[in-house]
Design an enzyme around this catalytic site. Sequence first.
Site, PDB file in Angstrom:
ATOM      1  N   SER A 124      25.653  57.663  91.028  1.00 17.56           N
ATOM      2  CA  SER A 124      26.767  58.155  90.207  1.00 17.56           C
ATOM      3  C   SER A 124      27.423  57.012  89.461  1.00 17.56           C
ATOM      4  O   SER A 124      27.445  55.863  89.926  1.00 17.56           O
ATOM      5  CB  SER A 124      27.794  58.839  91.113  1.00 17.56           C
ATOM      6  OG  SER A 124      29.019  59.032  90.455  1.00 17.56           O
ATOM      7  N   TYR A 148      33.802  59.001  97.768  1.00 17.68           N
ATOM      8  CA  TYR A 148      32.534  59.518  97.246  1.00 17.68           C
ATOM      9  C   TYR A 148      31.762  58.406  96.540  1.00 17.68           C
ATOM     10  O   TYR A 148      30.572  58.178  96.808  1.00 17.68           O
ATOM     11  CB  TYR A 148      32.799  60.665  96.270  1.00 17.68           C
ATOM     12  CG  TYR A 148      31.616  60.998  95.397  1.00 17.68           C
ATOM     13  CD1 TYR A 148      30.502  61.652  95.917  1.00 17.68           C
ATOM     14  CD2 TYR A 148      31.598  60.635  94.047  1.00 17.68           C
ATOM     15  CE1 TYR A 148      29.409  61.942  95.118  1.00 17.68           C
ATOM     16  CE2 TYR A 148      30.516  60.936  93.244  1.00 17.68           C
ATOM     17  CZ  TYR A 148      29.415  61.580  93.782  1.00 17.68           C
ATOM     18  OH  TYR A 148      28.330  61.853  92.991  1.00 17.68           O
ATOM     19  N   LYS A 152      28.037  56.347  97.463  1.00 15.96           N
ATOM     20  CA  LYS A 152      26.912  56.154  96.542  1.00 15.96           C
ATOM     21  C   LYS A 152      26.550  54.677  96.428  1.00 15.96           C
ATOM     22  O   LYS A 152      25.366  54.303  96.418  1.00 15.96           O
ATOM     23  CB  LYS A 152      27.250  56.733  95.164  1.00 15.96           C
ATOM     24  CG  LYS A 152      27.346  58.250  95.134  1.00 15.96           C
ATOM     25  CD  LYS A 152      26.033  58.918  95.487  1.00 15.96           C
ATOM     26  CE  LYS A 152      26.079  60.425  95.291  1.00 15.96           C
ATOM     27  NZ  LYS A 152      24.813  61.081  95.667  1.00 15.96           N
TER      28      LYS A 152
END
Length: 332
Positions: A124, A148, A152
């Site tokens: 991402s 989040y 990643k």
Amino acid sequence: MKILVTGGLGFIGSHTVVSLIEEGHSVVIVDNLSNSKKEVLYVLQELTNKEIPFYQIDVTDNPMLETLFSRYQFDGVIHFAGYKAVGQSVEQPLMYYYNNLLSTISLVNCCKNFGVKKIVFSSSATVYGNNKSPLVETMNLLPTTNPYGETKAMCERILKDLHASNNCFEIALLRYFNPIGAHTSGLIGEVSIGTPNNIMPYITQVGKGNKEFLNVFGNDYPTIDGTGVRDYIHVMDLAEGHVAALEGLTPGTHIYNLGTGSGTSVLQLIQTFETVNNIKIPYKITSRRSGDIATCYADATKARVELNWIAKRTLEEMCADAWRFEKSLQFY
């Protein structure tokens, strides 16, 4: 090639399954259905005219995953499975660290044990943190702005270390931006379980009358109109980028941005959707959302040069396809 797609019934995974089969690959799907519906499988089989093996497995379950790897001789894996909501990750960080890291470790461990060398990882743009756009793959990764994004970045490090320990692995880390749109058939698209975490399904639900208005999180950013600027990319362009990365793999760790290379503000997206679909989207300005940044868009030069891939579809097409899918929703 025979490809295992984890999270293959989700938004990006399902569209990538279509692209893989269109390019002659065979696919096995794993999904725990935590943020997807099994009905998507039947639509995929209708779209591709293929029987697609599906297993309801949580990728963190290493014994179940090993059983699957022993049943098939996979040539590669594309790893989508993971939690993906920025706001939720701020509220429930331990859930994100446990699921996203353990699922990647479990999958990679199976790849190592069963000799599967080709790995495409769904990363991402959040790994860039507050780096200044346009974002380039060579940038040093700043601390991310939410758990989040941190998961990643940590998964990327795990995969880089895997290659460092065994240089036979062929790994693509795909940092993509803001996928929206849907398949042109209107049969698959972004389905949200509960309240949507992403902007486009929220817009389409407002347009359909399922929700009264759209919340716009902040209008005091240093952008063209004060709202957040993002690089919106059509999900089918993104799916084709995964196939290009898989087919172009060579030994090593290869990082690619998948985006259009230009930014669009939230208000510009709303206005484009209204114009294209001739429908009004009521919205209200509310406070900024924790973990968000002002501007995020890609430099996608490397993918164009090395993979011969570019995002071809326009913002207007993204808005039209997303609305077509929302209007066709029947069984989700």
